[in-house]
Design a protein around this motif. Structure first.
Motif, PDB file in Angstrom:
ATOM      1  N   UNK A  20      66.601  -7.010 -44.324  1.00 20.85           N
ATOM      2  CA  UNK A  20      66.832  -7.366 -45.716  1.00 20.85           C
ATOM      3  C   UNK A  20      67.896  -8.411 -45.956  1.00 20.85           C
ATOM      4  N   UNK A  21      68.455  -8.977 -44.915  1.00 20.19           N
ATOM      5  CA  UNK A  21      69.477 -10.010 -45.076  1.00 20.19           C
ATOM      6  C   UNK A  21      68.819 -11.372 -45.259  1.00 20.19           C
ATOM      7  N   UNK A  22      69.478 -12.255 -46.005  1.00 21.67           N
ATOM      8  CA  UNK A  22      69.042 -13.632 -46.197  1.00 21.67           C
ATOM      9  C   UNK A  22      69.978 -14.543 -45.422  1.00 21.67           C
ATOM     10  N   UNK A  23      69.447 -15.658 -44.967  1.00 26.88           N
ATOM     11  CA  UNK A  23      70.281 -16.622 -44.264  1.00 26.88           C
ATOM     12  C   UNK A  23      69.744 -16.864 -42.881  1.00 26.88           C
ATOM     13  N   UNK A  34      73.560 -12.724 -46.015  1.00 26.59           N
ATOM     14  CA  UNK A  34      73.876 -12.001 -47.238  1.00 26.59           C
ATOM     15  C   UNK A  34      72.783 -10.986 -47.544  1.00 26.59           C
ATOM     16  N   UNK A  35      73.215  -9.809 -47.997  1.00 27.41           N
ATOM     17  CA  UNK A  35      72.298  -8.778 -48.497  1.00 27.41           C
ATOM     18  C   UNK A  35      72.978  -8.158 -49.707  1.00 27.41           C
ATOM     19  N   UNK A  36      72.475  -8.489 -50.889  1.00 24.84           N
ATOM     20  CA  UNK A  36      73.121  -8.015 -52.113  1.00 24.84           C
ATOM     21  C   UNK A  36      74.510  -8.600 -52.215  1.00 24.84           C
ATOM     22  N   UNK A  37      75.529  -7.731 -52.320  1.00 26.59           N
ATOM     23  CA  UNK A  37      76.910  -8.213 -52.401  1.00 26.59           C
ATOM     24  C   UNK A  37      77.629  -8.143 -51.053  1.00 26.59           C
ATOM     25  N   UNK A  38      76.890  -7.830 -49.986  1.00 29.99           N
ATOM     26  CA  UNK A  38      77.452  -7.751 -48.640  1.00 29.99           C
ATOM     27  C   UNK A  38      77.269  -9.077 -47.917  1.00 29.99           C
ATOM     28  N   UNK A  39      78.360  -9.611 -47.385  1.00 36.07           N
ATOM     29  CA  UNK A  39      78.321 -10.840 -46.605  1.00 36.07           C
ATOM     30  C   UNK A  39      78.703 -10.504 -45.171  1.00 36.07           C
ATOM     31  N   UNK A  40      77.843 -10.880 -44.237  1.00 33.09           N
ATOM     32  CA  UNK A  40      78.056 -10.580 -42.825  1.00 33.09           C
ATOM     33  C   UNK A  40      78.217 -11.889 -42.061  1.00 33.09           C
ATOM     34  N   UNK A  41      79.383 -12.089 -41.461  1.00 35.44           N
ATOM     35  CA  UNK A  41      79.654 -13.279 -40.650  1.00 35.44           C
ATOM     36  C   UNK A  41      79.013 -13.049 -39.291  1.00 35.44           C
ATOM     37  N   UNK A  42      78.229 -14.026 -38.835  1.00 34.09           N
ATOM     38  CA  UNK A  42      77.565 -13.882 -37.548  1.00 34.09           C
ATOM     39  C   UNK A  42      78.141 -14.879 -36.545  1.00 34.09           C
ATOM     40  N   UNK A  43      78.073 -14.546 -35.265  1.00 33.75           N
ATOM     41  CA  UNK A  43      78.669 -15.424 -34.244  1.00 33.75           C
ATOM     42  C   UNK A  43      77.957 -16.766 -34.161  1.00 33.75           C
TER      43      UNK A  43
END
Length: 72
Positions: A20-23, A34-43
């Protein structure tokens, strides 16, 4: 069903999209998803795979359990 172990960056992005993440979107020094208001930094892409330990930390930040990861 992905094994819970070293994974390539490409495979990580593919599976996070399935969860469900975008990007990924380009950020300052690292890309993020990004998924909703969650931002996940990826390597950043480097030669080796993403280690099991780093994968565990990323999934914890993303709110994805070990069981959920294996069912993607």
């Amino acid at each position: 069903m992905p094994a819970f172990g070293p994974v390539s960056r490409r495979e990580l992005v593919r599976l996070l999209r399935r969860a469900g993440f975008d990007g990924p979107f380009e950020g300052g020094r690292h890309a993020f998803m990004v998924k909703g208001d969650l931002t996940l930094v990826i390597p950043n892409p480097h030669k080796g795979d993403i280690s099991r330990d780093l994968l565990r930390r990323l999934l914890r930040q993303a709110g994805i359990s070990h069981e959920e990861w294996e069912s993607l």
